[in-house]
Motif scaffolding. Structure first.
Motif, PDB file in Angstrom:
ATOM      1  N   LYS B  98      -1.041   5.877 -38.921  1.00 37.32           N
ATOM      2  CA  LYS B  98      -2.378   6.226 -39.414  1.00 37.32           C
ATOM      3  C   LYS B  98      -2.617   7.723 -39.248  1.00 37.32           C
ATOM      4  N   ARG B  99      -1.615   8.539 -39.504  1.00 34.38           N
ATOM      5  CA  ARG B  99      -1.720   9.973 -39.250  1.00 34.38           C
ATOM      6  C   ARG B  99      -2.911  10.603 -39.952  1.00 34.38           C
ATOM      7  N   PHE B 100      -3.211  10.176 -41.200  1.00 35.26           N
ATOM      8  CA  PHE B 100      -4.275  10.836 -41.957  1.00 35.26           C
ATOM      9  C   PHE B 100      -5.544  10.001 -42.019  1.00 35.26           C
ATOM     10  N   GLY B 101      -5.639   9.050 -41.097  1.00 37.98           N
ATOM     11  CA  GLY B 101      -6.875   8.261 -40.953  1.00 37.98           C
ATOM     12  C   GLY B 101      -6.755   7.543 -39.632  1.00 37.98           C
ATOM     13  N   PRO B 102      -6.713   8.312 -38.501  1.00 39.94           N
ATOM     14  CA  PRO B 102      -6.218   7.756 -37.238  1.00 39.94           C
ATOM     15  C   PRO B 102      -7.159   6.778 -36.547  1.00 39.94           C
ATOM     16  N   TYR B 103      -6.584   6.026 -35.619  1.00 39.09           N
ATOM     17  CA  TYR B 103      -7.370   5.266 -34.655  1.00 39.09           C
ATOM     18  C   TYR B 103      -7.919   6.283 -33.658  1.00 39.09           C
ATOM     19  N   PHE B 104      -9.196   6.180 -33.345  1.00 37.18           N
ATOM     20  CA  PHE B 104      -9.803   7.164 -32.446  1.00 37.18           C
ATOM     21  C   PHE B 104      -9.658   6.705 -31.001  1.00 37.18           C
ATOM     22  N   CYS B 105      -8.396   6.606 -30.569  1.00 42.70           N
ATOM     23  CA  CYS B 105      -8.107   6.098 -29.230  1.00 42.70           C
ATOM     24  C   CYS B 105      -7.083   6.978 -28.566  1.00 42.70           C
ATOM     25  N   GLN B 106      -7.164   7.036 -27.229  1.00 45.36           N
ATOM     26  CA  GLN B 106      -6.113   7.688 -26.469  1.00 45.36           C
ATOM     27  C   GLN B 106      -5.553   6.651 -25.510  1.00 45.36           C
ATOM     28  N   PRO B 107      -4.340   6.147 -25.753  1.00 51.34           N
ATOM     29  CA  PRO B 107      -3.822   5.110 -24.866  1.00 51.34           C
ATOM     30  C   PRO B 107      -3.219   5.685 -23.588  1.00 51.34           C
ATOM     31  N   VAL B 108      -3.249   4.871 -22.531  1.00 53.27           N
ATOM     32  CA  VAL B 108      -2.525   5.167 -21.292  1.00 53.27           C
ATOM     33  C   VAL B 108      -1.668   3.942 -21.020  1.00 53.27           C
ATOM     34  N   ILE B 109      -0.363   4.164 -20.909  1.00 52.86           N
ATOM     35  CA  ILE B 109       0.561   3.041 -20.726  1.00 52.86           C
ATOM     36  C   ILE B 109       1.171   3.154 -19.337  1.00 52.86           C
ATOM     37  N   LEU B 112       6.391  -1.110 -15.010  1.00 54.92           N
ATOM     38  CA  LEU B 112       7.568  -1.027 -14.157  1.00 54.92           C
ATOM     39  C   LEU B 112       8.776  -1.284 -15.037  1.00 54.92           C
ATOM     40  N   GLY B 113       9.660  -0.289 -15.141  1.00 56.96           N
ATOM     41  CA  GLY B 113      10.809  -0.407 -16.035  1.00 56.96           C
ATOM     42  C   GLY B 113      12.000  -1.027 -15.324  1.00 56.96           C
ATOM     43  N   ASP B 114      13.189  -0.601 -15.763  1.00 51.46           N
ATOM     44  CA  ASP B 114      14.415  -1.115 -15.147  1.00 51.46           C
ATOM     45  C   ASP B 114      14.432  -0.810 -13.660  1.00 51.46           C
ATOM     46  N   ASP B 115      14.917  -1.766 -12.859  1.00 53.79           N
ATOM     47  CA  ASP B 115      14.948  -1.618 -11.395  1.00 53.79           C
ATOM     48  C   ASP B 115      13.558  -1.363 -10.832  1.00 53.79           C
ATOM     49  N   ASP B 116      12.534  -1.834 -11.524  1.00 54.27           N
ATOM     50  CA  ASP B 116      11.143  -1.684 -11.071  1.00 54.27           C
ATOM     51  C   ASP B 116      10.756  -0.242 -10.810  1.00 54.27           C
ATOM     52  N   LYS B 117      11.279   0.652 -11.632  1.00 61.98           N
ATOM     53  CA  LYS B 117      10.907   2.060 -11.493  1.00 61.98           C
ATOM     54  C   LYS B 117       9.595   2.278 -12.253  1.00 61.98           C
ATOM     55  N   PRO B 118       8.578   2.860 -11.617  1.00 59.63           N
ATOM     56  CA  PRO B 118       7.290   3.015 -12.305  1.00 59.63           C
ATOM     57  C   PRO B 118       7.382   3.990 -13.479  1.00 59.63           C
ATOM     58  N   PHE B 119       6.668   3.642 -14.552  1.00 54.65           N
ATOM     59  CA  PHE B 119       6.657   4.477 -15.762  1.00 54.65           C
ATOM     60  C   PHE B 119       5.212   4.641 -16.199  1.00 54.65           C
ATOM     61  N   ILE B 120       4.776   5.867 -16.414  1.00 57.16           N
ATOM     62  CA  ILE B 120       3.440   6.069 -16.988  1.00 57.16           C
ATOM     63  C   ILE B 120       3.549   7.081 -18.120  1.00 57.16           C
ATOM     64  N   CYS B 121       2.680   6.896 -19.105  1.00 59.75           N
ATOM     65  CA  CYS B 121       2.590   7.916 -20.133  1.00 59.75           C
ATOM     66  C   CYS B 121       1.240   7.811 -20.817  1.00 59.75           C
ATOM     67  N   THR B 122       0.842   8.885 -21.470  1.00 59.33           N
ATOM     68  CA  THR B 122      -0.343   8.869 -22.303  1.00 59.33           C
ATOM     69  C   THR B 122       0.047   9.475 -23.644  1.00 59.33           C
ATOM     70  N   MET B 123      -0.822   9.334 -24.627  1.00 62.62           N
ATOM     71  CA  MET B 123      -0.590  10.014 -25.902  1.00 62.62           C
ATOM     72  C   MET B 123      -1.919  10.331 -26.550  1.00 62.62           C
ATOM     73  N   ASP B 124      -1.881  11.251 -27.520  1.00 63.30           N
ATOM     74  CA  ASP B 124      -3.133  11.565 -28.214  1.00 63.30           C
ATOM     75  C   ASP B 124      -3.348  10.539 -29.318  1.00 63.30           C
TER      76      ASP B 124
END
Lengths: 198, 204
Positions: B98-109, B112-124
């Motif tokens: 939806k690049r030219f008509g975006p969702y007005f949200c900012q997710p935070v993900i 726990l990934g492989d071997d229960d290693k914590p993973f965090i990320c955000t995006m615009d």
């Protein structure tokens, strides 16, 4: 200056709406019913653009009936609320419906419930909801006096207090209001609060 | 007023020692008016993956429904849960569609990934991923949250200390933002359990 508000009580849910149909400075009529009875146990109070309100509420009502015909059982209130939200969300980026909705329903398994759905398709289950300029007064009144297990009489009294507040404090207050209620016996009109006859 | 500030939100995710915490405020507002104080912004995708969605409430609900759908399909086809890194890429792709008509949200993900290693990320709102090793923030209170997290964060906290840190950072930041607050909702996730707690903060 449309006012719609609602609240949940002990075994019932209440929706109150003004009944004025206004165009700029002219009041076309003051007995316009803005609370549609969707099916035996659901009430949908809608406020917003007049054409969108009428079209959208009828569209939802027909689809709720269609589901019942096809599947033999009625939709739950939650399902109806999510259906409405879906329709509003789909239309939002093409041709938005400028309609705000208070959906009240009674389900045998879960009891009474009230849903707030605004025109941008934000859905939330609430105990009390209000839209319009009247919401500044009715929400404040309900925040002060509302309790989770009110009887019908107590809730009607609170609704009357909200209407009084709107009438005395809103500059172009609507003349008449209608109160509808839904409980285990079904959805029905409860009473009117008139200042003018139409 | 910006559409991102229409409903008001605050989200933070933090990494600890083999655990992570994700926290949000609880206010649902319509500009200056508060509608509800129990709005859910953090959603569980599976036991070790949580998604927080800040910004416009309607788009957050739509996006959540789409992502749960995609994850359920993935589970049926792959017969396993999605890794957090994969899920982050999926969210990024869906947002960029939806690049030219975006969702007005900012997710935070957070997960726990492989071997229960914590993973965090955000995006615009158009899917530009921002990975971090310590914490990520989103929402109307994000500037305050950056400051609070930067000063309170320590690496390798255990889950109890992490809960305290995240809670203090969230509550102090939303107290400086009129559009978010009315309590907090904190999930602390370790490899063995998920703890959900409600915070009582300033109710204003």
């Amino acid at each position: 200056m449309e006012c719609v508000f609602g609240m949940v009580g002990k075994g019932f849910a209440l929706v109150v709406a003004d009944t004025s149909a206004v165009n700029s400075i002219l009041v076309h009529k003051s007995n316009e019913d803005k609370i549609m009875v969707l099916d035996s146990h659901k009430l949908m109070g809608a406020s917003g653009e007049a054409g969108d309100r009428a079209q959208f509420t009828e569209y939802v009502q027909k689809n709720v009936s269609l589901y019942q015909f096809r599947n033999g059982i009625p939709l739950t209130t939650k399902a109806a609320a999510n259906f409405m939200r879906g329709e509003l969300a789909t239309a939002l980026r093409k041709n938005p419906y400028m309609v705000n909705i208070v959906l009240a329903g009674y389900d045998k398994e879960t009891g009474p419930s009230l849903y707030f759905i605004d025109y941008i398709a934000t859905l939330h289950k609430v105990d009390k909801a209000a839209f319009g300029y009247g919401s500044y007064f009715s929400l404040a009144m309900m925040d002060r006096h509302y309790r989770p297990d009110m009887t019908v009489d107590e809730a009607i009294h609170l609704a009357d207090q909200c209407i009084e507040e709107i009438r005395s404090r809103l500059v172009v207050a609507p003349q008449n209001f209608v109160i509808k209620i839904v409980d285990k016996d079904g959805a029905r009109e409860h009473s009117w609060r008139r200042t003018t006859k139409d | 007023m910006s559409i991102f500030e229409y409903n008001g939100s605050a989200l933070v995710a933090m990494v600890g020692k083999n655990c992570f915490a994700i926290a949000s405020d609880r206010r649902l507002g319509v500009q200056l008016q508060t509608i509800a104080t129990d709005f859910q912004r953090i959603f569980k995708i599976h036991d070790k993956l949580f998604l927080g969605l800040s910004g416009l409430g309607s788009d957050a609900q739509t996006l959540h429904q789409r992502l749960v759908f995609r994850h359920k399909l993935y589970q049926l086809r792959e017969e396993r849960d999605m890794k957090p890194e994969t899920f982050a890429s999926l969210v990024s792709a869906i947002l960029y569609e939806k690049r030219f008509g975006p969702y007005f949200c900012q997710p935070v993900i957070a997960g726990l990934g492989d071997d229960d290693k914590p993973f965090i990320c955000t995006m615009d709102s158009i899917g530009a991923k921002e990975l971090a090793k310590d914490f990520v923030v989103a929402g109307t209170a994000s500037e305050s949250l950056y400051g609070a997290c930067e000063s309170m964060f320590k690496p390798d906290m255990d889950h109890e200390e992490l809960f305290e840190t995240v809670s203090q950072a969230l509550l102090s930041s939303v107290d400086r933002d009129c559009l978010s607050g009315w309590g907090g909702h904190v999930y602390v996730v370790t490899p063995t359990e998920v703890t959900e707690r409600i915070l009582k903060g300033r109710m204003d």
